[in-house]
Motif scaffolding. Structure first.
Motif, PDB file in Angstrom:
ATOM      1  N   ALA A   5       4.322 -41.491 -18.558  1.00 39.94           N
ATOM      2  CA  ALA A   5       2.876 -41.370 -18.123  1.00 39.94           C
ATOM      3  C   ALA A   5       2.829 -39.891 -18.224  1.00 39.94           C
ATOM      4  CB  ALA A   5       1.796 -42.280 -16.984  1.00 39.94           C
ATOM      5  N   VAL A   6       2.017 -39.107 -18.329  1.00 44.06           N
ATOM      6  CA  VAL A   6       2.016 -38.044 -17.827  1.00 44.06           C
ATOM      7  C   VAL A   6       0.816 -36.986 -17.014  1.00 44.06           C
ATOM      8  CG1 VAL A   6       2.189 -36.425 -20.462  1.00 44.06           C
ATOM      9  CG2 VAL A   6       2.554 -34.796 -18.476  1.00 44.06           C
ATOM     10  N   LEU A   7       0.749 -36.356 -16.349  1.00 41.56           N
ATOM     11  CA  LEU A   7      -0.379 -36.554 -15.418  1.00 41.56           C
ATOM     12  C   LEU A   7       0.231 -34.677 -15.084  1.00 41.56           C
ATOM     13  CD1 LEU A   7      -0.562 -35.525 -12.579  1.00 41.56           C
ATOM     14  CD2 LEU A   7      -1.499 -38.448 -12.814  1.00 41.56           C
ATOM     15  N   THR A   8      -1.200 -33.943 -15.024  1.00 42.97           N
ATOM     16  CA  THR A   8      -1.427 -32.467 -14.760  1.00 42.97           C
ATOM     17  C   THR A   8      -2.332 -32.830 -13.514  1.00 42.97           C
ATOM     18  OG1 THR A   8      -3.045 -31.894 -16.385  1.00 42.97           O
ATOM     19  CG2 THR A   8      -1.004 -31.355 -16.790  1.00 42.97           C
ATOM     20  N   SER A   9      -2.383 -31.769 -12.207  1.00 42.43           N
ATOM     21  CA  SER A   9      -2.792 -32.556 -10.872  1.00 42.43           C
ATOM     22  C   SER A   9      -2.818 -30.866 -10.464  1.00 42.43           C
ATOM     23  CB  SER A   9      -2.373 -33.059 -10.471  1.00 42.43           C
ATOM     24  OG  SER A   9      -3.087 -32.585  -8.633  1.00 42.43           O
ATOM     25  N   GLY A  10      -3.879 -30.759  -8.945  1.00 38.89           N
ATOM     26  CA  GLY A  10      -3.788 -29.336  -8.464  1.00 38.89           C
ATOM     27  C   GLY A  10      -4.132 -28.021  -9.627  1.00 38.89           C
ATOM     28  N   GLY A  11      -4.291 -27.034  -8.739  1.00 40.76           N
ATOM     29  CA  GLY A  11      -4.411 -26.014 -10.051  1.00 40.76           C
ATOM     30  C   GLY A  11      -3.821 -25.765 -11.204  1.00 40.76           C
ATOM     31  N   ASP A  12      -4.761 -25.811 -12.274  1.00 41.95           N
ATOM     32  CA  ASP A  12      -4.119 -25.148 -14.067  1.00 41.95           C
ATOM     33  C   ASP A  12      -2.909 -24.078 -13.873  1.00 41.95           C
ATOM     34  OD1 ASP A  12      -6.404 -23.911 -13.685  1.00 41.95           O
ATOM     35  OD2 ASP A  12      -6.123 -23.818 -15.674  1.00 41.95           O
ATOM     36  N   SER A  13      -2.207 -24.009 -14.917  1.00 38.68           N
ATOM     37  CA  SER A  13      -1.467 -23.087 -14.655  1.00 38.68           C
ATOM     38  C   SER A  13      -0.711 -22.987 -16.436  1.00 38.68           C
ATOM     39  CB  SER A  13      -0.115 -23.051 -13.841  1.00 38.68           C
ATOM     40  OG  SER A  13       0.383 -23.920 -14.684  1.00 38.68           O
ATOM     41  N   PRO A  14      -0.972 -21.552 -16.669  1.00 39.60           N
ATOM     42  CA  PRO A  14      -0.835 -21.799 -18.302  1.00 39.60           C
ATOM     43  C   PRO A  14       0.343 -21.997 -18.670  1.00 39.60           C
ATOM     44  CG  PRO A  14      -1.186 -19.701 -17.225  1.00 39.60           C
ATOM     45  CD  PRO A  14      -1.308 -20.846 -15.846  1.00 39.60           C
ATOM     46  N   GLY A  15       0.899 -22.860 -20.108  1.00 40.47           N
ATOM     47  CA  GLY A  15       2.455 -23.438 -19.809  1.00 40.47           C
ATOM     48  C   GLY A  15       2.001 -25.143 -19.449  1.00 40.47           C
ATOM     49  N   MET A  16       1.385 -25.505 -19.285  1.00 41.94           N
ATOM     50  CA  MET A  16       0.952 -26.662 -18.610  1.00 41.94           C
ATOM     51  C   MET A  16       0.790 -27.014 -20.559  1.00 41.94           C
ATOM     52  SD  MET A  16      -1.160 -28.223 -15.567  1.00 41.94           S
ATOM     53  CE  MET A  16      -0.565 -28.205 -14.143  1.00 41.94           C
ATOM     54  N   ASN A  17       0.393 -26.747 -20.927  1.00 41.61           N
ATOM     55  CA  ASN A  17       0.566 -27.966 -22.936  1.00 41.61           C
ATOM     56  C   ASN A  17       1.621 -27.352 -23.528  1.00 41.61           C
ATOM     57  OD1 ASN A  17      -2.376 -28.169 -22.490  1.00 41.61           O
ATOM     58  ND2 ASN A  17      -2.852 -26.116 -22.582  1.00 41.61           N
TER      59      ASN A  17
END
Ligand code: ATP
Length: 323
Positions: A5-17
């Protein structure tokens, strides 16, 4: 390993995608399914988990923010919340998780990995670049570029009106963003929390600069402790006669935008490497970058050690921004 699994957490940041894309495609290359968890740890607790197919990450490399959405999760601070999260991963037959986020998210990942002996790899994603163990975090380069572009514009008006312009930039307790964008924009004064300056020091420096230059850019890291920007500006006005002081808070504009090529490359390298390492059985580690090569760092070190800014940059800036 069959499912991760993958998740993004906290403040978003450019490059996460770009990083999610690298993870999904690299996992697919090794015949591993990737599940996307929406809304960070909150989504994990609420079982907001679904398969993410390689074709679903098409045309995302250039998009800022995160297609998985991000959140801050109060519930994940409690053992009860984390237990629900673990049960959902088990229910979905997931046996590894990659967490994209800043130091808070990586702290949560480490606690969770220890508590449930769950395979965890972290990837540093924060515009603040304050994560220990990596030269760069995903999003920092883009945010730095956004700030420099903004200051270039502010400089035009500051010069035309001979103003002292204070530009507040993000970074929480860290001055990384302020320091590098200050140097890159030729700021006359860079104020960061790591470099202890008293108000008297600041005024003395400003007076010296203002003797020769009427338009001055001060890059001000949000973690500095000189009171509100209103109060700080007023102190300058009171101390430097006829000074024309303005301030601008760049705010959330620094978080968004098209990721820069260097952030996309960093995201691709770290995402790819996270799969290589998790299938080797590495866990409770972060993948970072050192001298342009991916490295593994213990999450223990990441969350307990502080990343230091390079104060020699302040020295350089002090010399080359005045005459
Ligand atoms: P940024 O630096 O961009 O703000 P971050 O990842 O540091 O990103 P935080 O708000 O500090 O953002 O943390 C994000 C989430 O990580 C928190 O809302 C919480 O769910 C989880 N987290 C942080 N610290 C802990 C902790 N000590 N225990 C459990 N979970 C935590």
């Amino acid at each position: 390993m069959k499912n991760l699994a993958v998740l993004t957490s906290g403040g978003d940041s450019p490059g996460m995608n770009a990083c999610i894309r690298a993870i999904v495609r690299s996992a697919n290359h090794k015949n591993i399914n990737t599940f996307g968890i929406q809304y960070g740890y909150n989504g994990l607790i609420k079982n907001n988990i679904k398969i993410l197919l390689p074709e679903e990450v098409s045309n995302t490399i250039h998009i800022g923010g995160t297609i998985l959405k991000s959140a801050r999760s109060e519930e994940f601070f409690s053992k009860k919340g984390r237990k629900k999260a673990y049960q959902n991963l088990k229910m979905n037959n997931i046996d590894g998780m990659i967490v994209l986020g800043g130091d808070g998210s990586l702290t949560g990942a480490k606690i969770f990995g220890d508590e449930f002996k769950f395979n965890i790899i972290g990837i540093p994603c924060t515009i603040d670049n304050d994560v220990y163990g990596t030269d760069y975090s995903i999003g920092f380069a883009t945010a730095r570029e956004t700030i420099v572009n903004s200051i270039d514009k502010i400089r035009d008006t500051a010069a035309s009106h001979e103003r002292i312009f204070i530009v507040e930039v993000m970074g929480r307790e860290s001055g990384y963003l302020a320091l590098e964008s200050g140097v890159a924009s030729g700021a006359e004064l860079i104020l960061i929390p790591e470099n202890k300056n008293s108000m008297t020091d600041v005024i003395n420096k400003l007076k010296k600069i203002n003797n020769k230059k009427k338009s001055v850019i001060i890059v001000y890291a949000e973690g500095c402790k000189f009171g509100s920007l209103n109060e700080f500006s007023q102190k300058i006005k009171d101390s430097i006669s006829n000074s024309n002081v303005r301030f601008s808070i760049l705010g959330h504009i620094q978080r968004g935008g098209i990721p820069s090529p260097s952030d996309r490359i960093l995201a691709s390298i770290l995402g790819y490497e996270s799969i290589n390492q998790i299938i080797k059985g590495k866990t409770n580690k972060m993948i970072g970058i050192k001298n342009q090569k991916p490295i593994l760092i213990n999450l223990d070190d990441v969350i307990s050690k502080k990343k230091n800014v390079d104060l020699s940059l302040i020295e350089i800036s002090n010399i080359i921004s005045k005459y």
